[in-house]
Design a protein around this motif. Structure first.
Motif, short mmCIF file in Angstrom:
data_model
loop_
_atom_site.label_atom_id
_atom_site.label_comp_id
_atom_site.label_asym_id
_atom_site.label_seq_id
_atom_site.Cartn_x
_atom_site.Cartn_y
_atom_site.Cartn_z
N ASP A 1 -4.58 -3.75 16.07
CA ASP A 1 -3.72 -4.23 15.72
C ASP A 1 -3.07 -5.56 15.61
N ALA A 2 -3.44 -5.71 16.90
CA ALA A 2 -3.36 -7.24 16.96
C ALA A 2 -4.70 -8.12 15.58
N VAL A 3 -5.03 -7.65 15.72
CA VAL A 3 -6.02 -8.34 14.60
C VAL A 3 -5.11 -8.20 13.41
N GLU A 4 -4.98 -7.26 12.64
CA GLU A 4 -4.21 -6.51 11.26
C GLU A 4 -3.14 -7.66 11.67
N GLY B 1 -19.87 -10.50 31.17
CA GLY B 1 -20.05 -11.51 32.22
C GLY B 1 -19.63 -12.32 31.78
N GLY B 2 -18.59 -13.33 31.97
CA GLY B 2 -17.52 -14.37 32.08
C GLY B 2 -18.03 -14.93 30.71
N ARG B 3 -18.64 -14.36 29.33
CA ARG B 3 -18.84 -15.78 28.41
C ARG B 3 -18.65 -14.80 27.35
N VAL B 4 -18.42 -15.17 26.15
CA VAL B 4 -17.96 -14.88 24.85
C VAL B 4 -18.93 -14.15 24.23
N VAL B 5 -19.26 -12.90 23.77
CA VAL B 5 -20.06 -12.71 22.87
C VAL B 5 -19.94 -11.84 21.83
N ALA B 6 -18.42 -12.14 21.61
CA ALA B 6 -18.26 -11.68 20.25
C ALA B 6 -16.91 -11.80 19.93
N GLU B 7 -16.34 -11.80 18.39
CA GLU B 7 -14.48 -12.77 18.34
C GLU B 7 -14.00 -11.62 16.61
N ILE B 8 -13.41 -10.82 16.99
CA ILE B 8 -13.05 -10.08 16.27
C ILE B 8 -12.16 -10.47 15.26
N ARG B 9 -12.04 -10.71 14.15
CA ARG B 9 -10.36 -11.61 13.79
C ARG B 9 -10.16 -10.92 12.01
N PRO B 10 -9.09 -11.40 11.40
CA PRO B 10 -8.87 -10.77 9.81
C PRO B 10 -9.94 -10.74 9.33
N ALA B 11 -10.24 -9.88 8.64
CA ALA B 11 -11.37 -9.46 7.75
C ALA B 11 -10.68 -10.39 6.39
N ALA B 12 -11.93 -11.64 5.75
CA ALA B 12 -11.46 -12.45 4.36
C ALA B 12 -11.33 -11.74 3.40
N ALA B 13 -10.87 -12.28 2.25
CA ALA B 13 -9.79 -11.42 1.38
C ALA B 13 -10.85 -10.96 0.56
N THR B 14 -11.97 -10.17 -0.19
CA THR B 14 -13.06 -10.06 -0.88
C THR B 14 -12.51 -9.28 -2.83
N THR B 15 -11.74 -9.21 -2.87
CA THR B 15 -11.10 -8.39 -3.74
C THR B 15 -11.18 -9.79 -5.54
#
Length: 85
Positions: free
Chosen positions: A18-21, A31-45
């Protein structure tokens, strides 16, 4: 950017989506280190691409000659003693 642990992300994944949307980017840590990011998808149309390109300033009429001149600078100098081949 908001940061959450992997455990929190797995337990509240729907809330994260919901937040990403709404435009947020969320960093996921393990374990205290960033392993991933979730971000809005790029427009692909195709429509999104056309809209993005419509906001790019038009190139001037001399751009082709500028590209040709710049490319000519990339041709190796025949007198270069370090030239291989």
């Amino acid at each position: 950017m908001r940061t959450v642990t992997a455990t929190h992300a797995s337990r509240g994944f729907s809330d994260l989506l919901d937040a990403v949307e709404h435009g947020d980017t969320i960093a996921i840590t393990r374990g205290g280190r960033v392993v991933a990011e979730i971000r809005p998808a790029a427009a692909t149309t195709g429509r999104a691409l056309r809209e993005a390109l419509s906001r790019v300033p038009r190139l001037d009429d001399d751009v082709e000659s500028d590209v040709v001149a710049a490319t000519a600078l990339l041709v190796p100098d025949e007198s270069d003693p370090w030239r291989v081949g």
